[in-house]
Design a protein around this motif. Sequence first.
Motif, PDB file in Angstrom:
ATOM      1  N   UNK A 125       0.825  -1.205   0.000  1.00 29.01           N
ATOM      2  CA  UNK A 125       0.000   0.000   0.000  1.00 29.01           C
ATOM      3  C   UNK A 125       0.862   1.259   0.000  1.00 29.01           C
ATOM      4  N   UNK A 126       1.878   1.253   0.840  1.00 30.74           N
ATOM      5  CA  UNK A 126       2.758   2.412   0.991  1.00 30.74           C
ATOM      6  C   UNK A 126       3.608   2.653  -0.247  1.00 30.74           C
ATOM      7  N   UNK A 127       4.194   1.586  -0.772  1.00 32.93           N
ATOM      8  CA  UNK A 127       5.204   1.737  -1.823  1.00 32.93           C
ATOM      9  C   UNK A 127       4.658   1.607  -3.246  1.00 32.93           C
ATOM     10  N   UNK A 128       3.446   1.056  -3.380  1.00 32.00           N
ATOM     11  CA  UNK A 128       2.917   0.865  -4.730  1.00 32.00           C
ATOM     12  C   UNK A 128       1.530   1.460  -4.931  1.00 32.00           C
ATOM     13  N   UNK A 129       0.580   1.059  -4.079  1.00 33.24           N
ATOM     14  CA  UNK A 129      -0.800   1.487  -4.290  1.00 33.24           C
ATOM     15  C   UNK A 129      -0.970   2.998  -4.202  1.00 33.24           C
ATOM     16  N   UNK A 130      -0.464   3.600  -3.123  1.00 35.92           N
ATOM     17  CA  UNK A 130      -0.646   5.044  -2.945  1.00 35.92           C
ATOM     18  C   UNK A 130       0.110   5.869  -3.988  1.00 35.92           C
ATOM     19  N   UNK A 131       1.359   5.552  -4.305  1.00 36.65           N
ATOM     20  CA  UNK A 131       2.033   6.315  -5.366  1.00 36.65           C
ATOM     21  C   UNK A 131       1.337   6.179  -6.711  1.00 36.65           C
TER      22      UNK A 131
END
Length: 251
Positions: A125-131
């Motif tokens: 979530x932090x490193x892929x989904x949100x960006x």
Amino acid sequence: MRPEATFATVDERVAALNGRYRHHAARAVFKEALNARETGRVALVSSFGAESVVLLHMVSVDRPSLPVIFVDTEMLFPETLQYQIDVASQLGLTNVQVVKASRTQLALHDPKSDLHKRDTDACCNLRKTEPLEAALTPYDAWITGRKRFQSGTRAKLDFFEAEGDRRIKINPLAHWAPADVQDYMWNNKLPRHPLVAQGYPSIGCAPCTTKVAEGEDPRSGRWRDQDKEECGIHFVDGKIVRGPLNKEDAA
């Protein structure tokens, strides 16, 4: 080009597109999706993984300036990072956008870069989904390389899907079999990801990707021995699959 106002909702646009292109081949779906009035502003999201070069080649033929969004999680294999550079150069892609997680969010939630050891959903979530979500903000639709054969969650994949109430997801290769992918790459003499020959038929972040033995499902090396099939950027049964940044956020 924005979606035509005649189609009031994303669901209506998706229904129209699937009805129109239901019996079309992947190549036609891809080409027409770039100009269909229902799709509006389109980008391709590419992991530059094992099979990504197929859609990247289609972009190079039909619209080399199409935005190509590549999420660098900063946990990818070095081979993937080099492959991204090499393929973009070889195919003449002129609009590759490399996006990364917020420095502030990384410092807050993963200062030691070990979140993946404690909570893979939160790390994705932090490193892929949100960006990716931030990078997709200007677009009305995005193209993916997902295929029905890849996993159970993708078995009923359509060419077009509604993502929430404002964006369309386009899956031109939804009906392709593994042989179709290999034939396309062979016929067009496309460069292979170097890790495929080393036993990685599906390639994600280095800490969460293992080699796949002969006879195993090609995606079995992703999050091995975990109850997890998707990184969180895709919908399953109409719901987005993503993890909270921490357990308290789950509520």
